[in-house]
Design an enzyme around this catalytic site. Structure first.
Site, PDB file in Angstrom:
ATOM      1  N   MET A  82       2.053  -8.012  -7.255  1.00 22.61           N
ATOM      2  CA  MET A  82       1.344  -8.873  -6.301  1.00 22.61           C
ATOM      3  C   MET A  82       1.899 -10.294  -6.272  1.00 22.61           C
ATOM      4  O   MET A  82       1.683 -11.031  -5.309  1.00 22.61           O
ATOM      5  CB  MET A  82      -0.146  -8.904  -6.635  1.00 22.61           C
ATOM      6  N   HIS A  83       2.621 -10.672  -7.344  1.00 26.62           N
ATOM      7  CA  HIS A  83       3.168 -12.025  -7.414  1.00 26.62           C
ATOM      8  C   HIS A  83       4.435 -12.177  -6.568  1.00 26.62           C
ATOM      9  O   HIS A  83       4.919 -13.296  -6.382  1.00 26.62           O
ATOM     10  CB  HIS A  83       3.473 -12.379  -8.874  1.00 26.62           C
ATOM     11  N   ARG A  84       4.978 -11.066  -6.060  1.00 18.84           N
ATOM     12  CA  ARG A  84       6.170 -11.143  -5.218  1.00 18.84           C
ATOM     13  C   ARG A  84       5.790 -11.281  -3.744  1.00 18.84           C
ATOM     14  O   ARG A  84       4.645 -11.039  -3.355  1.00 18.84           O
ATOM     15  CB  ARG A  84       7.020  -9.881  -5.414  1.00 18.84           C
TER      16      ARG A  84
END
Length: 209
Positions: A82-84
């Site tokens: 999700m951090h990408r």
């Protein structure tokens, strides 16, 4: 099926692995069972533990001895980055989509580092989910359909979405005694000699505390 599982299947106390199960790079202990359409990926299944019924997933997880894991359970299910910018799996399963000749090993290492740990004599009910990084400790119970997002202490019973503490199976003194006895570490001969004592808690503690 992984190489280690193939070797262990030749032993006297061979695991019973359904032909439809997919076991990859995993270690399978003695007296174990893996049901139909289970997936076991880079995990350990300790002696006497079983994956019951059908259609479950265990990924990047260490499972101890004498664990009872019901049908349709998912332990450390697929996790997305999700951090990408993009969280779709084409960013790490790149070969499948023709974006790169290699997959993204950094992502899979991230999955491994967020592994799950299930200690001994844990019961996980039908359809439960155990999320990445969770540690479920010895003697615990996870109710059917629960989604476990936090660690579970020894002999606790949890239920719900997200899973919450309901009660402890035994009082604190009894839990401490059982953890000290650590009967799950007994060898096969000792288990056979003492097998009938497991049915009554009070007499068991009186004998072995």
């Amino acid at each position: 099926m992984g190489f280690q599982a193939e070797i262990l299947m030749q032993s006297k106390a061979a695991p019973r692995i359904h032909p439809s199960a997919l076991v990859t790079a995993s270690t399978i202990g003695s007296y174990t069972d893996i049901g139909a359409n289970w997936t076991l990926l880079e995990s350990t299944l300790g002696d006497y533990s079983y994956l019951a019924g059908t259609d479950g997933v265990v990924a990047y997880t260490e499972i101890g001895k004498f664990c009872s894991i019901a049908s349709h359970v998912a332990i450390n299910p697929g996790n997305h980055p999700m951090h990408r910018v993009m969280q779709h799996h084409c960013t790490y399963r790149r070969r499948r989509y023709g974006f790169s000749p290699t997959d993204d090993e950094e992502f899979f290492q991230w999955r491994r580092e967020n592994n799950c740990c299930i200690d001994h004599d844990v019961w996980i009910g039908t359809g439960a989910k155990v999320m990445a990084g969770v540690h479920i400790k010895t003697g615990a119970v996870v109710a059917a359909g629960a989604v476990v997002t936090k660690d579970v202490d020894p002999y606790q019973v949890v239920a719900g979405v997200p899973a919450r503490f309901l009660r402890t199976r035994f009082d604190a003194d009894t839990v401490a005694i059982l953890l000290r006895i650590a009967w799950w570490e007994w060898d096969r001969r000792t288990l056979e000699q003492r097998f009938n004592h497991f049915r009554d808690l009070a007499s068991f503690i009186e004998r072995y505390a």
